[in-house]
Scaffold this motif. Structure first.
Motif, mmCIF file in Angstrom:
data_model
loop_
_atom_site.group_PDB
_atom_site.id
_atom_site.type_symbol
_atom_site.label_atom_id
_atom_site.label_comp_id
_atom_site.label_asym_id
_atom_site.label_seq_id
_atom_site.Cartn_x
_atom_site.Cartn_y
_atom_site.Cartn_z
ATOM 1 N N ALA A 106 0.855 -1.201 0.000
ATOM 2 C CA ALA A 106 0.000 0.000 0.000
ATOM 3 C C ALA A 106 0.885 1.242 0.000
ATOM 4 O O ALA A 106 1.947 1.251 0.634
ATOM 5 N N ASN A 107 0.455 2.289 -0.721
ATOM 6 C CA ASN A 107 1.236 3.537 -0.749
ATOM 7 C C ASN A 107 1.329 4.142 0.635
ATOM 8 O O ASN A 107 2.367 4.668 1.030
ATOM 9 N N ASP A 108 0.213 4.041 1.355
ATOM 10 C CA ASP A 108 0.177 4.626 2.693
ATOM 11 C C ASP A 108 -0.103 3.483 3.679
ATOM 12 O O ASP A 108 -1.253 3.082 3.863
ATOM 13 N N VAL A 109 0.961 2.953 4.262
ATOM 14 C CA VAL A 109 0.782 1.766 5.104
ATOM 15 C C VAL A 109 -0.001 2.075 6.384
ATOM 16 O O VAL A 109 -0.696 1.221 6.916
ATOM 17 N N GLN A 110 0.092 3.325 6.832
ATOM 18 C CA GLN A 110 -0.669 3.707 8.030
ATOM 19 C C GLN A 110 -2.169 3.617 7.764
ATOM 20 O O GLN A 110 -2.921 3.047 8.552
ATOM 21 N N SER A 111 -2.596 4.147 6.604
ATOM 22 C CA SER A 111 -4.025 4.064 6.253
ATOM 23 C C SER A 111 -4.423 2.611 6.043
ATOM 24 O O SER A 111 -5.559 2.224 6.344
ATOM 25 N N GLU A 112 -3.505 1.807 5.517
ATOM 26 C CA GLU A 112 -3.804 0.394 5.310
ATOM 27 C C GLU A 112 -4.097 -0.289 6.658
ATOM 28 O O GLU A 112 -4.992 -1.114 6.768
ATOM 29 N N CYS A 113 -3.346 0.090 7.685
ATOM 30 C CA CYS A 113 -3.583 -0.486 9.026
ATOM 31 C C CYS A 113 -4.977 -0.114 9.513
ATOM 32 O O CYS A 113 -5.706 -0.947 10.055
ATOM 33 N N GLU A 114 -5.347 1.162 9.286
ATOM 34 C CA GLU A 114 -6.672 1.599 9.742
ATOM 35 C C GLU A 114 -7.770 0.878 8.975
ATOM 36 O O GLU A 114 -8.778 0.450 9.537
#
Ligand code: F6R
Length: 240
Positions: A106-114
Motif C-alpha cells: 500500500a502507498n500509505d501503510v498507516q491508512s492500510e492499518c486503519e
C-alpha cells in the motif's frame, strides 16, 4: 486455556485441521483468521485433503490473515499472499475475493492499518489460528507491544528477523517491518487456536501458559481469553 499435548507435528496438524473444519461446517458465516510460517503448513495440507475427500467446502468461508511484510506483494514468492495461495487457497474452493491479507505494498501503510482494523471489525473471526514466535510473539506483535493495539506497523526484532531468514536467500533480504493484526484484534475471535511445535518454542510456550500475563510475552494474553485452545507437540511442551 484448554491445553492439549500431542505426540508430534502431524498429530498437532490433524487436531487443528479438525477444529477449523468443524468451525467451517457449523458456523453460519464462518470467518477464519489465518497464519503463515512453518507451523500451519501441515494444517493447510490436512484441510486440502479434507476438501478433496468431500468432507468440507470453503465456498462460504471468509479468511483474514494475521500479517504481511511491508514492501512485499503478490509477485514476491516470500510474501504472505504468495504463501497462502501456494499452501492453501489455490487448492480449495474458496472465493479469492473473500480472502483478506494486509496490503504490504500500500502507498500509505498507516491508512492500510486503519482500513484493516475496520475490516476486522466487520468480519468477527470464528476461529483465529496462531503460531508462536520463539520470543512469545503472536502475529508480529513483538514483546513490549501494548495489548490494546489494533492493526499496526511492527518493527521486527533481531530474533524474529533471524528466525524468518530461513525463508529468504539471506538475512539481509528479510523485511524489517510488517503490518500485523494487533492483540486487540486477535483476541476478538470467538476461539483462538494456537499451535506450537519443536524445542525452540518450549520457552515461549512455558511463559505463555505458566508465566504472568505480560506484554513482555504477547501470547500470555491468551490466559485471559474465554476460549483459547493451545495444541503443543511434546517437544514444545517439554518445560511444562
Ligand atoms: C505468521 C505469524 C507469526 C508466526 C510465528 C511462528 O503469520 O504471524 O507469528 O506464527 O512467527 O512462525 P513459525 O510457524 O514459522 O515458527
Amino acid at each position: 486455556m484448554k491445553i492439549k499435548v500431542v505426540e508430534n507435528y502431524e498429530e498437532m496438524s490433524k487436531e487443528a485441521a479438525k477444529i477449523l473444519a468443524d468451525a467451517v461446517k457449523n458456523a453460519v458465516n464462518p470467518v477464519l483468521g489465518l497464519a503463515t510460517g512453518s507451523t500451519p503448513v501441515g494444517v493447510y495440507r490436512e484441510l486440502i485433503g479434507m476438501y478433496r475427500d468431500g468432507e468440507v467446502s470453503f465456498k462460504n468461508v471468509t479468511t483474514a490473515n494475521l500479517d504481511e511484510y511491508v514492501g512485499l506483494g503478490a509477485e514476491n514468492p516470500q510474501s504472505y499472499v504468495s504463501f497462502m495461495k501456494s499452501n492453501l487457497f489455490d487448492y480449495i474452493d474458496i472465493d479469492p475475493s473473500n480472502t483478506y491479507i494486509p496490503d504490504g505494498k500500500a502507498n500509505d501503510v498507516q491508512s492500510e492499518c486503519e482500513r484493516y482494523t475496520k475490516l476486522l471489525g466487520n468480519i468477527p473471526r470464528t476461529v483465529q489460528l496462531l503460531g508462536l514466535g520463539s520470543n512469545g510473539h503472536i502475529g508480529f506483535n513483538e514483546p513490549g507491544t501494548p495489548f490494546a493495539r489494533h492493526t499496526h506497523i511492527a518493527e521486527l526484532t533481531q530474533n524474529t528477523v533471524s528466525d524468518n531468514s530461513r525463508f529468504f536467500g539471506s538475512i539481509d533480504e528479510v523485511p524489517r517491518r510488517a503490518i500485523t493484526m494487533g492483540i486487540a484484534d486477535i483476541i476478538n475471535a470467538e476461539t483462538v487456536l494456537l499451535l506450537a511445535s519443536g524445542k525452540n518454542k518450549a520457552r515461549a510456550a512455558y511463559d505463555m501458559i505458566k508465566g504472568e500475563v505480560s506484554e513482555e510475552c504477547p501470547a500470555s494474553i491468551l490466559q485471559r481469553h474465554k476460549n483459547a485452545v493451545i495444541i503443543l507437540d511434546k517437544e514444545a511442551a517439554w518445560l511444562l
